[in-house]
Design an enzyme around this catalytic site. Structure first.
Site, PDB file in Angstrom:
ATOM      1  N   GLU A 133       0.637  -1.021  -0.368  1.00 35.45           N
ATOM      2  CA  GLU A 133       0.494  -0.336  -0.535  1.00 35.45           C
ATOM      3  C   GLU A 133       1.027   1.077   0.071  1.00 35.45           C
ATOM      4  O   GLU A 133       2.059   0.863   0.663  1.00 35.45           O
ATOM      5  CB  GLU A 133      -0.689   0.291   1.334  1.00 35.45           C
ATOM      6  CG  GLU A 133      -2.128   0.841   1.428  1.00 35.45           C
ATOM      7  CD  GLU A 133      -3.532   0.883   1.853  1.00 35.45           C
ATOM      8  OE1 GLU A 133      -3.725  -0.492   2.245  1.00 35.45           O
ATOM      9  OE2 GLU A 133      -3.593   2.099   1.737  1.00 35.45           O
ATOM     10  N   ARG A 134       0.665   2.370  -1.166  1.00 37.15           N
ATOM     11  CA  ARG A 134       0.935   3.290  -1.276  1.00 37.15           C
ATOM     12  C   ARG A 134       2.928   3.094  -1.169  1.00 37.15           C
ATOM     13  O   ARG A 134       3.895   3.794  -0.525  1.00 37.15           O
ATOM     14  CB  ARG A 134       1.562   4.087  -0.125  1.00 37.15           C
ATOM     15  CG  ARG A 134      -0.072   4.127   0.708  1.00 37.15           C
ATOM     16  CD  ARG A 134      -1.548   4.594  -0.640  1.00 37.15           C
ATOM     17  NE  ARG A 134      -2.698   4.778  -0.563  1.00 37.15           N
ATOM     18  CZ  ARG A 134      -3.401   4.956  -1.336  1.00 37.15           C
ATOM     19  NH1 ARG A 134      -2.887   5.593  -1.967  1.00 37.15           N
ATOM     20  NH2 ARG A 134      -4.938   5.314  -1.101  1.00 37.15           N
TER      21      ARG A 134
ATOM     22  N   ASN B  27      -3.214  -1.279   7.039  1.00 30.71           N
ATOM     23  CA  ASN B  27      -4.605  -2.177   6.897  1.00 30.71           C
ATOM     24  C   ASN B  27      -4.687  -3.884   6.773  1.00 30.71           C
ATOM     25  O   ASN B  27      -4.494  -4.610   5.745  1.00 30.71           O
ATOM     26  CB  ASN B  27      -5.294  -2.088   5.447  1.00 30.71           C
ATOM     27  CG  ASN B  27      -5.334  -0.432   5.330  1.00 30.71           C
ATOM     28  OD1 ASN B  27      -6.608   0.732   6.541  1.00 30.71           O
ATOM     29  ND2 ASN B  27      -4.839   0.560   4.220  1.00 30.71           N
TER      30      ASN B  27
ATOM     31  N   LYS C 108      -5.078  -0.134  13.196  1.00 38.27           N
ATOM     32  CA  LYS C 108      -6.097   0.734  12.979  1.00 38.27           C
ATOM     33  C   LYS C 108      -6.841   0.391  13.312  1.00 38.27           C
ATOM     34  O   LYS C 108      -7.786  -0.315  12.541  1.00 38.27           O
ATOM     35  CB  LYS C 108      -5.444   0.984  11.723  1.00 38.27           C
ATOM     36  CG  LYS C 108      -5.967   1.793  10.677  1.00 38.27           C
ATOM     37  CD  LYS C 108      -6.075   1.787   9.066  1.00 38.27           C
ATOM     38  CE  LYS C 108      -6.144   2.660   8.399  1.00 38.27           C
ATOM     39  NZ  LYS C 108      -6.155   3.213   7.083  1.00 38.27           N
TER      40      LYS C 108
ATOM     41  N   GLU D  81     -10.919   4.578   8.712  1.00 37.43           N
ATOM     42  CA  GLU D  81     -11.127   3.731   6.541  1.00 37.43           C
ATOM     43  C   GLU D  81     -11.682   2.674   6.350  1.00 37.43           C
ATOM     44  O   GLU D  81     -10.950   1.561   5.908  1.00 37.43           O
ATOM     45  CB  GLU D  81      -9.806   4.290   6.529  1.00 37.43           C
ATOM     46  CG  GLU D  81      -9.075   5.615   6.714  1.00 37.43           C
ATOM     47  CD  GLU D  81      -8.057   5.636   5.351  1.00 37.43           C
ATOM     48  OE1 GLU D  81      -7.646   4.773   5.327  1.00 37.43           O
ATOM     49  OE2 GLU D  81      -8.165   7.486   5.302  1.00 37.43           O
TER      50      GLU D  81
ATOM     51  N   ARG E 138      -3.476   4.034  16.967  1.00 38.09           N
ATOM     52  CA  ARG E 138      -3.316   4.924  15.748  1.00 38.09           C
ATOM     53  C   ARG E 138      -4.220   5.600  15.845  1.00 38.09           C
ATOM     54  O   ARG E 138      -5.041   5.585  16.240  1.00 38.09           O
ATOM     55  CB  ARG E 138      -3.040   4.582  14.319  1.00 38.09           C
ATOM     56  CG  ARG E 138      -1.617   3.386  13.774  1.00 38.09           C
ATOM     57  CD  ARG E 138      -1.960   3.385  12.186  1.00 38.09           C
ATOM     58  NE  ARG E 138      -1.583   3.953  11.325  1.00 38.09           N
ATOM     59  CZ  ARG E 138      -1.254   4.553  10.882  1.00 38.09           C
ATOM     60  NH1 ARG E 138      -3.049   4.154   9.900  1.00 38.09           N
ATOM     61  NH2 ARG E 138      -1.131   5.770   9.410  1.00 38.09           N
TER      62      ARG E 138
ATOM     63  N   ARG F 284     -12.712  16.812   9.179  1.00 35.59           N
ATOM     64  CA  ARG F 284     -11.257  15.879   9.387  1.00 35.59           C
ATOM     65  C   ARG F 284     -10.312  16.699  10.419  1.00 35.59           C
ATOM     66  O   ARG F 284      -9.814  15.370  10.627  1.00 35.59           O
ATOM     67  CB  ARG F 284     -11.196  15.623   7.684  1.00 35.59           C
ATOM     68  CG  ARG F 284     -10.242  14.429   8.293  1.00 35.59           C
ATOM     69  CD  ARG F 284      -9.938  13.535   7.156  1.00 35.59           C
ATOM     70  NE  ARG F 284      -8.325  13.388   7.005  1.00 35.59           N
ATOM     71  CZ  ARG F 284      -7.936  12.163   5.315  1.00 35.59           C
ATOM     72  NH1 ARG F 284      -8.999  12.521   4.749  1.00 35.59           N
ATOM     73  NH2 ARG F 284      -7.190  12.070   5.252  1.00 35.59           N
TER      74      ARG F 284
ATOM     75  N   LYS G 183      -0.312  11.207  14.023  1.00 36.89           N
ATOM     76  CA  LYS G 183       0.189  11.370  12.543  1.00 36.89           C
ATOM     77  C   LYS G 183       1.050  13.168  12.889  1.00 36.89           C
ATOM     78  O   LYS G 183      -0.072  13.435  13.456  1.00 36.89           O
ATOM     79  CB  LYS G 183      -0.975  11.569  11.209  1.00 36.89           C
ATOM     80  CG  LYS G 183      -0.638   9.911  11.006  1.00 36.89           C
ATOM     81  CD  LYS G 183      -1.689  10.019   8.786  1.00 36.89           C
ATOM     82  CE  LYS G 183      -1.693   8.478   8.939  1.00 36.89           C
ATOM     83  NZ  LYS G 183      -2.680   8.921   7.410  1.00 36.89           N
TER      84      LYS G 183
ATOM     85  N   ASP H 163      -3.449  14.378   6.844  1.00 34.73           N
ATOM     86  CA  ASP H 163      -2.827  13.303   6.074  1.00 34.73           C
ATOM     87  C   ASP H 163      -1.361  13.406   5.582  1.00 34.73           C
ATOM     88  O   ASP H 163      -1.677  12.830   4.179  1.00 34.73           O
ATOM     89  CB  ASP H 163      -3.968  12.296   5.112  1.00 34.73           C
ATOM     90  CG  ASP H 163      -3.317  10.909   5.105  1.00 34.73           C
ATOM     91  OD1 ASP H 163      -2.554  10.583   5.144  1.00 34.73           O
ATOM     92  OD2 ASP H 163      -4.261  10.217   4.118  1.00 34.73           O
TER      93      ASP H 163
ATOM     94  N   GLU I  15       3.637   9.697  13.813  1.00 38.10           N
ATOM     95  CA  GLU I  15       4.400   9.038  13.090  1.00 38.10           C
ATOM     96  C   GLU I  15       4.611   9.487  11.645  1.00 38.10           C
ATOM     97  O   GLU I  15       4.036  11.037  11.653  1.00 38.10           O
ATOM     98  CB  GLU I  15       3.363   8.916  12.374  1.00 38.10           C
ATOM     99  CG  GLU I  15       2.916   7.392  11.518  1.00 38.10           C
ATOM    100  CD  GLU I  15       1.491   6.314  11.251  1.00 38.10           C
ATOM    101  OE1 GLU I  15       0.739   6.569  11.944  1.00 38.10           O
ATOM    102  OE2 GLU I  15       1.432   5.884   9.947  1.00 38.10           O
TER     103      GLU I  15
ATOM    104  N   GLU J  57       3.573   9.258  -0.778  1.00 41.62           N
ATOM    105  CA  GLU J  57       1.862   9.424  -1.393  1.00 41.62           C
ATOM    106  C   GLU J  57       1.996  10.364  -1.904  1.00 41.62           C
ATOM    107  O   GLU J  57       1.315  10.851  -2.906  1.00 41.62           O
ATOM    108  CB  GLU J  57       1.258   8.740  -0.519  1.00 41.62           C
ATOM    109  CG  GLU J  57       0.083   8.266  -0.515  1.00 41.62           C
ATOM    110  CD  GLU J  57      -0.674   8.199   0.156  1.00 41.62           C
ATOM    111  OE1 GLU J  57       0.068   8.181   1.545  1.00 41.62           O
ATOM    112  OE2 GLU J  57      -2.125   7.995  -0.050  1.00 41.62           O
TER     113      GLU J  57
HETATM  114  C1  GCU Z   1      -3.485   7.415   3.722  1.00 41.48           C
HETATM  115  C2  GCU Z   1      -3.026   6.368   3.404  1.00 41.48           C
HETATM  116  C3  GCU Z   1      -3.717   5.178   2.932  1.00 41.48           C
HETATM  117  C4  GCU Z   1      -3.391   4.510   4.617  1.00 41.48           C
HETATM  118  C5  GCU Z   1      -3.484   4.823   5.215  1.00 41.48           C
HETATM  119  C6  GCU Z   1      -3.481   5.549   6.726  1.00 41.48           C
HETATM  120  O1  GCU Z   1      -5.113   7.911   3.727  1.00 41.48           O
HETATM  121  O2  GCU Z   1      -3.686   6.992   1.996  1.00 41.48           O
HETATM  122  O3  GCU Z   1      -3.781   3.655   1.858  1.00 41.48           O
HETATM  123  O4  GCU Z   1      -4.236   2.792   4.791  1.00 41.48           O
HETATM  124  O5  GCU Z   1      -3.135   6.423   5.000  1.00 41.48           O
HETATM  125  O6  GCU Z   1      -2.439   5.916   7.464  1.00 41.48           O
HETATM  126  O7  GCU Z   1      -3.640   4.269   7.533  1.00 41.48           O
END
Ligand code: GCU
Length: 701
Positions: free
Chosen positions: A181-182, A224, A304, A308, A341, A358, A382, A387, A409, A415
């Site tokens: 991811e990313r 994720n 997490k 999301e 997180r 947000r 973060k 983000d 973080e 990204e």
């Molecule tokens: C960003 C990112 C996601 C990632 C998320 C996170 O939104 O685009 O891909 O999962 O951060 O930090 O959990």
């Protein structure tokens, strides 16, 4: 950066002639896998530097030999080795603890003692010594040491180092199918087609890279956590996880897993993941015990939750303290940690609703929970409230939670900062965040003092960051993006290091000491983030990228979406009103000094004006320019600067490795071209919205 170039033929006239007297022999008393790593690193490094393989003398014979004072490097922990006791005074010994270390040459410069309270510290000392010898070759020459080594009458090596942050962690966002991811540096080095890699050598190489910069923890899978990765803590994969743990352990790095909050359901077959349900709690305890049976020094879980679309305690009307504490209880008997997180916000927002912000979300969720988290829970926050944008405010949660462990973080993977196709050296951004004064306990309450735990005297604290590596031959896609991985580690060890020093170190270690090469590449690195910022989203408003993959310009890409990421541009103006007076009230989440500074248009810094305020295009910035003219100017200038980066690199043809040369040349040309796309889209969009001409009548479409 582990090539130890100083002694390459031609560089500095063949340094092996000047090899220090102690460099031909290494003596050690303790036996341990981390000590073995330290020995291997030291002997490899010295032989690369000086062309002579040192002799290694282990425990049995060591005592006698030490007494004879044969020139040698003597390596060991403060308690476990005789020579540390013999050479260092009590107060010197007391000056280092944990992973801190001492490297000390004797008066005659015949002996070098390396010592630490821990074996990890010995390993960090070895990497530090080799780095110093590479960066300052004169250190190796007896009697010709540099000024900072002066000690009394003699110039000798005398270094004491102590890491500022206790947790210095890397988060892999790798999935077991081999995707990342990313990720912008190829496929995963960890996984392939649903299985763990057999190439443990590559994992060890990575552990080595990380340890050399001071990293001491890694979470090996994406936050994720999908179906298959949920099974990492179960029988299906645990044996494989344990093999990775061994590779990292040899380099003093503790392994963590990202865990699925709904594991009791997904893995355990239960009906619920309610943190107050006895069955659920028991399931976590039993499962965690199994993890520790396989990996006795397992670090803990990275979570997490309720973010999301990931599951979490909200499903059961429980809060995040209840959620995290349940896991903390399962981990406590083994000394494990929950890293939880704070990236929690409503990702199904109605874009018509201008009251939901947000940026407020993390503080609104977590601030009321301060003091309720178990002592082995750490919140991972973060750096900014949105983000990982090129520019955004710092998270007001730093300074908001006095009674909670927290780590900061960062995102090393680029990204939103050019995806390792554009050059963006991120250390200056991280420094700015770390140096930010929250005023939480009056002046001098910088974020770095919250991250390192000192401001609130927290037992657990530190840094975490999302890795930027993949299977790419140079690890990071863009070869110069390695500087970000290196810089993150160095900054975690010591946040006082400057962005300039870290860039200089990385360039010299990676490319050698040719002054033109050093000057050009550090110059490119140091201006790169400003350049990137100048041709992308203006004045802190963020986003304006293509949805999903986030590469390239798309001004309205996220404007009418559910993600809470808006710029609100119309024909009159642009920006997000986050003031208390007329907006979302976000500014009130900061302590008074910062709240007032951001609340007022008079004092809000230009670079964040659109993050905090909605202003007309004709609003005049502190710089004297209107917002619209600033947008035009920075976008035209940014392209010119991106072109200049490409030109600067061309000067290095023949002076750096040809493969790296041509890779970077291609990427810089692509960046310069792509910057034009950004410039033209952004300028045209705002010209059409505002109808205001560029003062310099340049081409806008
Ligand atoms: C960003 C990112 C996601 C990632 C998320 C996170 O939104 O685009 O891909 O999962 O951060 O930090 O959990």
């Amino acid at each position: 950066w582990l090539g130890y170039h100083a002694a390459l033929p031609g560089a500095n006239g063949g340094l092996h002639k000047a090899a220090p007297i102690w460099s031909k022999r290494i003596e050690v008393q303790e036996q341990h896998h981390v000590m073995d790593t330290a020995l291997t690193e030291l002997s490899q490094g010295l032989s690369k530097l000086y062309g002579v393989q040192p002799e290694i003398i282990k425990a049995q014979t060591q005592d006698a030999l030490h007494n004879e004072r044969i020139p040698a490097i003597r390596l060991g922990t403060l308690d476990g080795s005789r020579f540390a006791a013999a050479t260092l005074t009590d107060s010197e010994r007391a000056a280092v603890h944990g992973e801190g270390f001492i490297i000390r040459e004797d008066e005659a410069q015949r002996e070098l003692v390396i010592s630490s309270a821990t074996l990890q510290g010995v390993l960090y000392a070895v990497f530090h010594l080799l780095r110093e010898l590479t960066l300052k070759p004169e250190r190796a020459q007896t009697g010709a040491a540099s000024d900072d080594m002066k000690h009394g009458k003699h110039k000798r090596i005398d270094i004491t180092e102590q890491p500022v942050n206790s947790l210095r962690m890397i988060n892999q966002w790798d999935n077991v199918d081999g995707s990342i991811e990313r990720g912008y540096a190829g496929r995963s080095i960890f996984y392939e087609n649903g299985e763990f890699t057999r190439d443990i050598k590559r994992i060890r190489d990575y552990a080595r890279l990380l340890a050399s910069t001071g990293i001491n923890a890694v979470a090996i899978n994406n936050v994720n956590v999908h179906r298959k990765e949920s099974l990492f803590l179960a029988e299906r994969y645990l044996g494989e996880v344990a093999k990775f743990a061994t590779a990292f352990r040899d380099y003093g790095i503790r392994l963590f897993l990202s865990a699925n909050y709904a594991s009791p359901i997904e893995v355990g077959g239960l009906q619920s993941a309610d943190p107050l349900d006895e069955q659920v709690r028991e399931w976590w305890s039993i499962q965690t015990a199994k993890v520790y049976a396989a990996i006795p020094d397992f670090g803990g879980y990275l979570i997490k939750a309720d973010s999301e679309n990931r599951p979490g305690p909200f499903t059961y009307n429980r809060d995040h303290a209840e959620g995290a504490n349940m896991l903390a209880e399962a981990l406590r008997p083994f000394g494990g940690l929950v890293i939880w997180r704070c990236f929690v916000y409503n990702c199904k927002q109605d874009w018509r609703d201008r009251s939901t912000d947000r940026a407020r979300a993390a503080y609104d969720h977590f601030k009321p929970l301060d003091g309720r988290f178990a002592d082995n829970v750490i919140l991972q926050i973060k750096n900014g409230p949105m983000d990982f944008q090129v520019r955004e405010a710092v998270s007001p949660l730093f300074g908001g939670m006095e009674n909670t462990n927290q780590v900061i973080e960062f995102q090393i993977t680029q990204e939103y900062t050019g995806q390792q196709r554009h050059l963006a050296y991120l250390v200056p951004q991280w420094k700015e965040v770390l140096d930010f004064d929250t005023y939480a306990k009056g002046e001098g309450s910088e974020i770095k003092r919250i991250a390192d735990g000192s401001l609130y005297r927290r037992p657990y604290s530190g840094f975490a960051a999302v890795s930027n590596i993949g299977a790419d031959a140079c690890w990071t896609g863009h070869p110069l993006a390695q500087a970000n991985l290196y810089g993150y580690g160095r900054l975690g060890w010591n946040p006082e290091l400057s962005a300039e020093q870290i860039a200089d170190e990385w360039v010299r270690l990676t490319f050698g000491h040719d002054e033109q090469v050093v000057e050009r590449i550090t110059g490119m690195l140091l201006c790169s983030l400003d350049i990137y910022e100048s041709y992308t989203a203006p004045l802190g408003v963020g986003w304006m990228v293509n949805p999903d993959h986030h590469y390239g310009p798309n001004v309205d890409g996220y404007e009418y979406s559910k993600w809470g990421t808006y710029h609100f541009a119309d024909c009159h103006g642009i920006g997000v009103d986050r003031t208390v007076k007329s907006g979302t009230g976000y500014t009130s989440q900061y302590h008074a000094e910062n709240a007032a500074r951001y609340e007022s248009l008079e004092t809000c810094p230009d670079e964040l004006i659109l993050f905090f305020h909605h202003v007309p295009y004709t609003h005049v910035l502190h710089s004297g320019k209107t917002v619209i003219q600033h947008i035009y100017d920075t976008h035209f200038e940014g392209v010119e600067q991106a072109e200049a980066l490409a030109e600067t690199w061309k000067e290095l043809e023949g002076k750096v490795d040809p493969v790296i040369y041509s890779k970077v040349a291609t990427l810089q040309a692509e960046q310069a071209e792509h910057a034009k796309e950004w410039r033209d889209m952004i300028n045209t969009y705002f010209y059409r919205k505002s109808g205001i001409q560029d003062e310099h009548a340049r081409t806008i479409y």
